[in-house]
Design a protein around this motif. Structure first.
Motif, PDB file in Angstrom:
ATOM      1  N   GLU A 163       0.832  -1.190   0.000  1.00  0.00           N
ATOM      2  CA  GLU A 163       0.000   0.000   0.000  1.00  0.00           C
ATOM      3  C   GLU A 163       0.875   1.251   0.000  1.00  0.00           C
ATOM      4  O   GLU A 163       1.635   1.487   0.921  1.00  0.00           O
ATOM      5  N   LYS A 164       0.762   2.028  -1.049  1.00  0.00           N
ATOM      6  CA  LYS A 164       1.597   3.223  -1.152  1.00  0.00           C
ATOM      7  C   LYS A 164       0.838   4.447  -0.655  1.00  0.00           C
ATOM      8  O   LYS A 164      -0.389   4.480  -0.698  1.00  0.00           O
ATOM      9  N   GLU A 189       8.195  -5.114   1.919  1.00  0.00           N
ATOM     10  CA  GLU A 189       8.698  -6.151   1.023  1.00  0.00           C
ATOM     11  C   GLU A 189       9.052  -7.429   1.770  1.00  0.00           C
ATOM     12  O   GLU A 189       8.872  -8.527   1.249  1.00  0.00           O
ATOM     13  N   GLU A 190       9.513  -7.267   3.021  1.00  0.00           N
ATOM     14  CA  GLU A 190       9.730  -8.449   3.860  1.00  0.00           C
ATOM     15  C   GLU A 190       8.420  -9.199   4.050  1.00  0.00           C
ATOM     16  O   GLU A 190       8.353 -10.413   3.952  1.00  0.00           O
ATOM     17  N   LEU A 191       7.390  -8.415   4.324  1.00  0.00           N
ATOM     18  CA  LEU A 191       6.062  -8.967   4.556  1.00  0.00           C
ATOM     19  C   LEU A 191       5.602  -9.744   3.327  1.00  0.00           C
ATOM     20  O   LEU A 191       5.065 -10.851   3.427  1.00  0.00           O
ATOM     21  N   TYR A 197       2.496  -2.266  -6.300  1.00  0.00           N
ATOM     22  CA  TYR A 197       2.671  -1.097  -5.443  1.00  0.00           C
ATOM     23  C   TYR A 197       1.580  -0.111  -5.825  1.00  0.00           C
ATOM     24  O   TYR A 197       1.575   0.385  -6.946  1.00  0.00           O
ATOM     25  N   ASP A 232       4.474   6.239   3.280  1.00  0.00           N
ATOM     26  CA  ASP A 232       3.679   5.040   3.520  1.00  0.00           C
ATOM     27  C   ASP A 232       3.489   4.795   5.007  1.00  0.00           C
ATOM     28  O   ASP A 232       4.177   5.364   5.831  1.00  0.00           O
ATOM     29  N   LYS A 233       2.570   3.867   5.293  1.00  0.00           N
ATOM     30  CA  LYS A 233       2.339   3.513   6.682  1.00  0.00           C
ATOM     31  C   LYS A 233       3.529   2.752   7.249  1.00  0.00           C
ATOM     32  O   LYS A 233       3.849   2.834   8.417  1.00  0.00           O
ATOM     33  N   THR A 234       4.175   1.966   6.400  1.00  0.00           N
ATOM     34  CA  THR A 234       5.327   1.187   6.848  1.00  0.00           C
ATOM     35  C   THR A 234       6.467   1.416   5.867  1.00  0.00           C
ATOM     36  O   THR A 234       6.230   1.703   4.708  1.00  0.00           O
ATOM     37  N   PRO A 235       7.710   1.269   6.339  1.00  0.00           N
ATOM     38  CA  PRO A 235       8.841   1.420   5.419  1.00  0.00           C
ATOM     39  C   PRO A 235       8.768   0.390   4.294  1.00  0.00           C
ATOM     40  O   PRO A 235       8.289  -0.726   4.508  1.00  0.00           O
ATOM     41  N   VAL A 236       9.214   0.777   3.117  1.00  0.00           N
ATOM     42  CA  VAL A 236       9.168  -0.116   1.959  1.00  0.00           C
ATOM     43  C   VAL A 236       9.855  -1.447   2.266  1.00  0.00           C
ATOM     44  O   VAL A 236       9.366  -2.517   1.924  1.00  0.00           O
ATOM     45  N   GLU A 237      10.988  -1.328   2.967  1.00  0.00           N
ATOM     46  CA  GLU A 237      11.739  -2.539   3.258  1.00  0.00           C
ATOM     47  C   GLU A 237      10.904  -3.529   4.058  1.00  0.00           C
ATOM     48  O   GLU A 237      10.912  -4.730   3.805  1.00  0.00           O
ATOM     49  N   GLN A 238      10.149  -2.988   5.036  1.00  0.00           N
ATOM     50  CA  GLN A 238       9.314  -3.847   5.868  1.00  0.00           C
ATOM     51  C   GLN A 238       8.176  -4.440   5.035  1.00  0.00           C
ATOM     52  O   GLN A 238       7.863  -5.617   5.154  1.00  0.00           O
TER      53      GLN A 238
END
Lengths: 754, 146
Positions: B48-49, B63-65, B86, B55-61
């Motif tokens: 979710e961008k 993508e981990e998800l 995205y 964003d609500k969460t960092p991109v890295e997080q």
């Protein structure tokens, strides 16, 4: 477009509005009254000085941000550069600083809210604090459920604010009176000495530009946009502050300027009460200003809460705080725990420190200033250590003057704070250091560039410096994780022996996994129902593994995984458990079946870590033969041989096969290779002939042959069965195949891809 | 008769797009779909961008998800492809992804919760079923399994 680019959706304007939106709330709407009251009209100069300090730091942040566009901003750079102890200070400082700043913005919001609606005083809370608490709860709630402002709302808010302020400046220009500005006591009623304490007070108005760096990974073209947005937003707000504060003080004499809602008051005076037949202009203008103030302080608080979650994430990634904080809410997809904890801090700060807005403002500033000073130091360390991966698109002008100046100015400004804020912040720094030694030191793994640099040049530095670097170095690196994929009781002991020896040798740990391949016809749900039987056999296997590993006195963990994927699951498990080495049986590689070929090829071609594949059921290792022709996989073979030599006393022989007549060159190569791999004491054997034949003949004299994959992807071909490895199949002696992946670049791991 | 019905089933499940939110959701969704034996599955995670705001969460997080979710789906469907989108508009991204991978149907599992929770988290179910241009399969929620 690559995924990488799709994830980047913040353009220059968005980035700029994050900075301006965060900063403008405080400087214009909240502080002018308080600051003017403390410094007199000269407070305008205080704002300019603040802008200059912010600008010097903005240059440094731009360089660091373009070198490492990663979530976390300042904390991230400092942790990478100065190591986790300073990282803890920076992370906690940034986090607490943001919580203080948010509490400050909430109080600002409460001040203007109290103008609009009458709020009662409850218990020890003033009406303003009550309004601030309500606002704080709403902001935290909004971030908790992750309600997003639609697309450009933030941009729209910033543009509305800038236009409101422009109109105000124009109206103010016409009612501007120099005599009002100069007042009765001149421009410096408290002397020139009041300028810097004034700056210390208003510096909180500039805490916003660094937030752009915390979302750097979402910026389009960060190399260009990040510096422009950071430097540009500092430049713009400095100009806005200067013009508007001057205007306000030229409209209302400084001693009379409201301490709670200065802009609303100034607007009421600046605008004419009526234009022609339309009355109530001044009152309307004051109302518009009040709405503007509410919007501005709300967006500042919102941005700060979000930024603090980013910092928590970055700290959790480095294990400086528990990753529990960073769990994502299953329905709202927000880092809700981090938001709640930060929200709790904000509420506490409002309730207990909110009576005096100066304390909140300065506490936020001091903590940020400490972080800025460390950030400048981090920049200097990156440059001086000449880290090859450090390659910023933007570089500060006049290095090293700029970062030194940045650090000196930041710390210098701290000196102009009051005792209570300095004490409060010193307490936080000490708490952060204590936190590092008590909690984080044995969890976090990476040391910084600085201690790397010092510890690798221990001859050039005074002993005290090296000792200091050692004393604060992290101890969390538990050594490598050796994952064993045990499949059946026959090979379990041999695999664990190998893993145990390697783990023991490198001070690592063993992770024994039992991957249960559920046939496609059986659903995993059904398999889970039969879990009881499964558990029994799995448990037996894993407890045997445990006993075998304990013989080596290495820590071991065990895990059972149900999967349809067979061997492919090994790769995923290795990845998700961050394994450094995988030990598996040759037999296990055969149960792949035909169906997952495409995926499997992809997996095996890109090995997540070192792989050791054993063909053989039992191991009684007394002597080991390592054929080598150089290359990364034979480096791995050498490591394994060393581990077996040092832990179970195996004799190591090295073999180099050459074309006949080249024995002499071969001997030179092999003895050099042996020295280079700390196997100088090994027996060296030079043979001529066909490699496979020689290995086949000599191998039977040994109890284990360790063969490094001579080409990339050898393992993948064996697993897929496209390469029959005759040597392995023919030899009676157990054979250990090793393959080391082409190394992931350090750059990728530390700096991320850009 | 049964034959044609069966072949229709086959067509419907020829290539199922499986939007998943996180590891646990992915596991449950994949398990719910498993009994119907789809021919091919593509797991989809929509990051979710903010679309102009962070964003609500960092991109890295995020993508981990996504990666964890795909692994969970592959435990059930080893051949499953994955697809990461995205977008700000999650449901729109699901439809686009379905087009992109040419899915025969979209299978999803409602995240449950009462009306207020659904409203707050954006009620994707309603948008998904009302605006779809291909079959949408609502998988049963088996809460006893949780």
């Amino acid at each position: 477009m690559s995924d990488e680019e799709l994830a980047k959706d913040l353009g220059l304007v968005s980035a700029m509005t994050i900075g301006i939106g965060t900063m403008i709330g405080a400087g214009i709407f909240v502080l002018p009254g308080v600051a003017a009251n403390a410094a007199g009209p000269i407070v305008v100069v205080s704002f300019v000085v603040g802008g200059v300090i912010a600008m010097v730091n903005a240059l440094s942040i731009s360089e660091l941000g373009t070198a490492m566009p990663k979530a976390g901003g300042g904390y991230y750079y400092i942790n990478k550069s100065l190591g986790p102890m300073f990282g803890s200070i920076a992370g906690m400082g940034d986090w607490m600083g943001l919580a203080f700043a948010s509490a400050f913005y909430c109080i600002g919001f409460g001040q203007y809210l109290a103008v609009f609606v009458g709020l009662p005083a409850i218990a020890f809370l003033s009406p303003i604090q009550l309004g601030a608490l309500l606002a704080g709860l709403v902001f935290v709630g909004v971030n908790y459920i992750g309600a997003k402002e639609t697309g450009g709302v933030q941009t729209v808010i910033v543009f509305i604010l800038l236009s409101i302020l422009t109109v105000f400046a124009i109206a103010g220009f016409f009612s501007f009176d120099y005599a009002t500005l100069a007042g009765e006591d001149g421009l410096t009623p408290f002397g020139v000495g009041a300028i810097l304490p004034g700056t210390a007070l208003v510096f909180v108005s500039f805490l916003g530009y660094a937030k752009i760096a915390t979302v750097a990974e979402e910026l389009k073209n960060p190399g260009r946009n990040l510096p422009i947005a950071i430097i540009g937003s500092v430049g713009i707000v400095t100009v806005v502050y200067t013009i508007l504060v001057t205007t306000m003080l030229g409209v209302i004499p400084w001693p009379e300027l409201s301490q709670d809602a200065p802009v609303a008051q100034a607007a009421e005076v600046a605008f004419p009460s009526s234009i022609g037949p339309i009355g109530g202009i001044a009152a309307a203008a004051a109302a518009v200003m009040t709405v503007g103030a509410l919007l501005a302080t709300a967006s500042s608080a919102n941005a700060s809460i979000l930024a603090s979650a980013r910092i928590n994430f970055a700290m959790g990634r480095d294990k400086i705080v528990t990753n529990w904080l960073n769990e994502i809410h299953p329905n709202f997809a927000t880092p809700y725990r981090s938001i709640l904890v930060t929200g709790g801090l904000i509420i506490v700060f409002i309730a207990f420190l909110g009576r005096d807005i100066e304390v909140l403002a300065k506490a936020a500033s001091v903590l940020h200033l400490i972080v800025y000073a460390l950030m400048n130091a981090a920049l200097i360390v990156f440059r001086e250590a000449d880290t090859p991966e450090y390659d910023p698109d933007f570089t500060v002008p006049l290095y090293p003057i700029t970062p030194i100046l940045g650090a000196v100015l930041s710390l210098g400004l701290v000196a102009f704070m009051d005792g209570i804020e300095i004490a409060l912040s010193a307490a936080f720094v000490i708490a952060a250091v204590v936190w590092y030694f008590v909690y984080a030191r044995d969890k976090t793994e990476q040391q910084g560039v600085l201690s790397d640099y010092i510890r690798n040049r221990d001859k050039e530095f005074p002993d005290q410096v090296v000792e200091a670097a050692d004393a604060v170095a992290p101890t969390g690196n538990k050594g490598p994780t050796i994952m064993v994929a045990v499949a059946n009781p026959r090979t379990e002991s041999a695999l664990i022996t190998l893993a145990g020896a390697v783990a023991k040798h490198k001070d690592g740990r063993v992770l024994a996994t039992h991957i249960v391949n559920v046939p496609d016809q059986t659903s995993l749900a059904t398999a889970a129902e039969h879990k009881a039987e499964l558990d029994a056999s799995s448990e037996k296997l894993l407890s045997d593994a445990k006993a075998d590993a304990e013989a080596f006195d290495v820590p071991i963990e065990t895990r059972t995984i149900l999967s349809h994927r067979g061997v492919a699951e090994v790769f995923d498990a290795a990845r998700s458990n961050d394994a450094d080495t995988v030990v598996m049986g040759y037999g296990s590689t055969r149960f792949a079946g035909g169906r997952a070929e495409g995926t499997l090829e992809e997996l095996t071609h890109d090995l997540p870590c070192d792989f050791l594949v054993l063909d053989g059921q039992s191991l009684e290792i007394s002597d080991v033969l390592v054929p080598t022709a150089g290359g990364p996989s034979s480096d791995l073979s050498a490591e394994v041989a060393r581990a077996l030599r040092d832990t179970i006393g195996a004799d190591v022989s090295l073999l180099h096969v050459v074309a006949s007549g080249e024995e002499e060159a071969g001997r030179t190569f092999l003895s050099e290779w042996a020295e280079g791999h700390q196997l100088g004491s090994a027996e060296l054997r030079i043979e001529s002939g066909d490699v496979e034949t020689v290995i086949g003949e000599l191998g039977s004299e040994y109890s284990l042959v360790i063969i490094g994959a001579t080409e990339r992807g050898l393992l993948s071909r064996i697993i897929r069965g496209s390469l029959a490895f005759d040597t392995i199949e023919r030899l009676e002696t157990p054979v250990l195949l090793t393959e080391r992946p082409s190394s992931r670049s350090l750059r990728e791991r530390v700096f991320g891809s850009r | 008769m049964t034959n044609s019905a069966e072949s229709n089933d086959r067509e419907l499940l020829a290539h199922v797009l499986l939007p998943v939110a996180h590891e646990d959701d992915a596991r449950k969704t994949a398990m719910a779909l498993e009994p119907y034996q789809p021919d091919h599955v593509t797991a989809l995670h929509v990051v979710e961008k903010g679309g102009g705001v962070p964003d609500k969460t960092p991109v890295e997080q995020s993508e981990e998800l996504a990666e964890e979710s795909y692994v969970a789906v592959r435990r059930v469907f080893p051949d499953a492809d994955d697809y990461t989108a995205y977008a700000r508009d999650v449901v729109g991204a699901i439809f686009e992804a379905a087009d992109e991978v040419d899915a025969s149907a979209i299978a999803y599992r409602s995240r449950g919760g009462n009306r207020i929770m659904q409203f707050l988290s954006g009620d994707l179910s309603l948008k998904l079923v009302t605006n779809a241009d291909r079959p949408v399969i609502a998988l049963p929620r088996d809460d006893s399994n949780e």
